[in-house]
Design a protein around this motif. Sequence first.
Motif, PDB file in Angstrom:
ATOM      1  N   GLN A   6       4.648   4.778  -6.144  1.00 61.05           N
ATOM      2  CA  GLN A   6       4.814   4.477  -7.772  1.00 61.05           C
ATOM      3  C   GLN A   6       3.918   5.112  -8.608  1.00 61.05           C
ATOM      4  N   ALA A   7       2.917   5.341  -7.869  1.00 61.96           N
ATOM      5  CA  ALA A   7       1.903   5.951  -8.863  1.00 61.96           C
ATOM      6  C   ALA A   7       2.504   7.523  -9.146  1.00 61.96           C
ATOM      7  N   GLN A   8       3.014   8.227  -8.095  1.00 56.72           N
ATOM      8  CA  GLN A   8       3.541   9.487  -8.271  1.00 56.72           C
ATOM      9  C   GLN A   8       4.846   9.504  -9.100  1.00 56.72           C
ATOM     10  N   LEU A   9       5.389   8.549  -9.239  1.00 55.53           N
ATOM     11  CA  LEU A   9       6.779   8.244  -9.750  1.00 55.53           C
ATOM     12  C   LEU A   9       6.277   8.272 -11.291  1.00 55.53           C
ATOM     13  N   ALA A  10       5.217   7.554 -11.617  1.00 57.17           N
ATOM     14  CA  ALA A  10       4.729   7.357 -13.126  1.00 57.17           C
ATOM     15  C   ALA A  10       4.143   8.728 -13.547  1.00 57.17           C
TER      16      ALA A  10
ATOM     17  N   ARG B 144      -0.592  10.613   1.702  1.00 53.72           N
ATOM     18  CA  ARG B 144      -0.879   9.321   1.314  1.00 53.72           C
ATOM     19  C   ARG B 144       0.025   8.022   1.889  1.00 53.72           C
ATOM     20  N   PRO B 145       1.212   8.081   1.521  1.00 52.46           N
ATOM     21  CA  PRO B 145       2.157   7.026   2.142  1.00 52.46           C
ATOM     22  C   PRO B 145       2.036   6.856   3.562  1.00 52.46           C
ATOM     23  N   LEU B 146       2.253   8.008   4.168  1.00 51.75           N
ATOM     24  CA  LEU B 146       2.420   7.810   5.620  1.00 51.75           C
ATOM     25  C   LEU B 146       0.984   7.460   6.328  1.00 51.75           C
ATOM     26  N   ALA B 147      -0.184   7.708   5.617  1.00 55.87           N
ATOM     27  CA  ALA B 147      -1.494   7.202   6.101  1.00 55.87           C
ATOM     28  C   ALA B 147      -1.489   5.679   5.969  1.00 55.87           C
TER      29      ALA B 147
ATOM     30  N   GLU C 191       0.815  -1.024   0.017  1.00 56.17           N
ATOM     31  CA  GLU C 191      -0.095   0.097   0.029  1.00 56.17           C
ATOM     32  C   GLU C 191       0.917   1.323   0.074  1.00 56.17           C
ATOM     33  N   VAL C 192       1.891   1.302   0.779  1.00 55.15           N
ATOM     34  CA  VAL C 192       2.771   2.497   0.854  1.00 55.15           C
ATOM     35  C   VAL C 192       3.388   2.691  -0.499  1.00 55.15           C
ATOM     36  N   PHE C 193       4.056   1.646  -1.140  1.00 54.95           N
ATOM     37  CA  PHE C 193       4.648   1.806  -2.366  1.00 54.95           C
ATOM     38  C   PHE C 193       3.889   1.958  -3.455  1.00 54.95           C
ATOM     39  N   ASP C 194       2.486   1.568  -3.521  1.00 52.47           N
ATOM     40  CA  ASP C 194       1.740   1.876  -4.566  1.00 52.47           C
ATOM     41  C   ASP C 194       1.598   3.390  -4.631  1.00 52.47           C
ATOM     42  N   ALA C 195       1.310   4.374  -3.606  1.00 52.03           N
ATOM     43  CA  ALA C 195       1.063   5.746  -3.867  1.00 52.03           C
ATOM     44  C   ALA C 195       2.413   6.426  -4.447  1.00 52.03           C
TER      45      ALA C 195
END
Length: 119
Positions: free
Chosen positions: A7-11, A99-102, A1-5
């Motif tokens: 990864q989306a931002q990096l994309a 978002r990642p912190l949440a 969940e943390v890395f998905d946010a």
Amino acid sequence: EVFDAIQAQLAIHDRLREQYRERQRWQEELEECRREVAALRKAPGPVAGRIFPAKFVNNRSEAAENRMQETQAKVAALDVEVLSRLLQLRDTQREVVCRPLAALCRIRSEFFASLSAHW
């Protein structure tokens, strides 16, 4: 969940970088068109010791100007798109960090909740 946010931002950043590079390529093409149009306006007469008919020079000049206008439109469209994405990133920067912190907090709370169930 943390890395998905993340990864989306990096994309999103990768896409923005690609758009900016495409804009730079079109800007270089536009500069070439401007030079070509300027050269055609300056010297419509003899080229390399030959004289071309005015109709040929006018057609070539019109074609160069049309290409320049199309290129200007493409650069303007890319400018608008890149600027809108940058403004969107600026407006959502707080959410991007939160978002990642949440997600991390939610994972930790689930972990501790599962530990408390065992006690």
